[in-house]
Design a protein around this motif. Structure first.
Motif, mmCIF file in Angstrom:
data_model
loop_
_atom_site.group_PDB
_atom_site.id
_atom_site.type_symbol
_atom_site.label_atom_id
_atom_site.label_comp_id
_atom_site.label_asym_id
_atom_site.label_seq_id
_atom_site.Cartn_x
_atom_site.Cartn_y
_atom_site.Cartn_z
ATOM 1 N N PRO A 178 98.618 72.237 155.316
ATOM 2 C CA PRO A 178 98.080 73.108 154.284
ATOM 3 C C PRO A 178 97.374 72.347 153.035
ATOM 4 O O PRO A 178 96.569 72.913 152.434
ATOM 5 C CB PRO A 178 99.326 74.154 154.024
ATOM 6 N N SER A 233 102.078 77.467 154.076
ATOM 7 C CA SER A 233 101.017 78.481 154.125
ATOM 8 C C SER A 233 101.631 79.798 154.736
ATOM 9 O O SER A 233 102.451 79.515 155.547
ATOM 10 C CB SER A 233 99.983 77.755 154.982
ATOM 11 N N TYR A 280 94.061 73.611 151.331
ATOM 12 C CA TYR A 280 93.963 74.167 149.994
ATOM 13 C C TYR A 280 92.805 73.352 149.373
ATOM 14 O O TYR A 280 92.036 73.714 148.467
ATOM 15 C CB TYR A 280 95.272 74.165 149.332
#
Length: 244
Positions: free
Chosen positions: A115, A56, A119
């Protein structure tokens, strides 16, 4: 020796990358893997490293703002796919019908720490705009089983999706598409691609924490490094599309 902290989703591609890097530069390295959010916290707590490879852009940006990194370099991209126990699928199913089925358990990584979980939540937001109520329902249903501070470690050599499904902890796992080709080699797992218009692009960005780390940052943008990333299911751009 270069000390590296890297997102766990890079583990499979990192060995060939570092072998090529050492061959070209003569520099040796040592890498520890983990959820990028937790790795950033370790750096913030005082752990030293030369290079931090994050899944990220947010984590390198936070380190730069805190004066703990010299700069950042984007180097890869990814997107999401849905892995499902083949025994629960039928010919009429698609990724959306399965996600919409409240009788099926859905697992993700842990938002904030990993991350991949962030997402997944972004995908849920996309689905909420497409079908009001669905995204919020998925956030309430999702089991955050990996990537958290207290999550059990995925066994060595295993992929989170296949391990969680085979161990009976879930029927579905929402994770990175870079694993799709390996997951499709398992007869008991079916992998659904998520259409570009609904999917999320994961931006992999490095934080250069010392001057020693600059050489690796530059290497990851070379044609040979990008070829290795592509061969292992990653994109090398930062925009949606087939290269995600």
């Amino acid at each position: 020796m270069l000390k590296i902290l890297a997102a766990g989703s890079l583990r499979r591609v990192w060995a060939p990358l570092m072998a090529q890097f050492q061959a070209e530069t003569g520099m040796t390295s040592e890498t520890q893997f983990g959820p990028a959010g937790l790795l950033r916290q370790r750096i913030e707590a005082g752990e030293t490293c030369d290079f931090f490879a994050s899944a990220s852009a947010n984590h390198p940006a936070a380190l730069i703002s805190a004066g703990l990194a010299l700069g950042s370099i984007p180097f890869a991209s990814n997107c999401l796919c849905l892995s499902v126990a083949r025994r629960i699928t039928s010919g009429s199913d698609d990724w959306l019908s399965l996600l919409s089925n409240p009788e099926l358990r859905l697992a993700t990584s842990t938002p904030g720490s990993d991350p991949s979980g962030d997402y997944a939540w972004q995908l849920f937001d996309n689905l909420e705009r497409y079908q009001p109520g669905l995204g919020e329902s998925l956030k309430n249903r999702a089991l955050c089983l990996v990537g958290g501070a207290n999550s059990p470690a995925v066994p060595p050599g295993e992929m989170a999706a296949s391990w969680l499904i085979r161990s009976g902890q879930t029927e579905m796992f929402l994770g990175y598409a870079s694993y799709a080709s390996n997951l499709r080699q398992h007869a008991d797992i079916f992998v659904y691609d998520i259409p570009e218009e609904m999917n999320v692009v994961a931006h992999y960005v490095s934080a250069i924490c010392t001057e020693m780390g600059m050489a690796l940052g530059a290497f990851l943008r070379t044609p040979i490094a990008m070829d290795i990333l592509r061969e292992n299911g990653f994109g090398v751009g930062l925009s949606p599309g087939s290269d995600c």
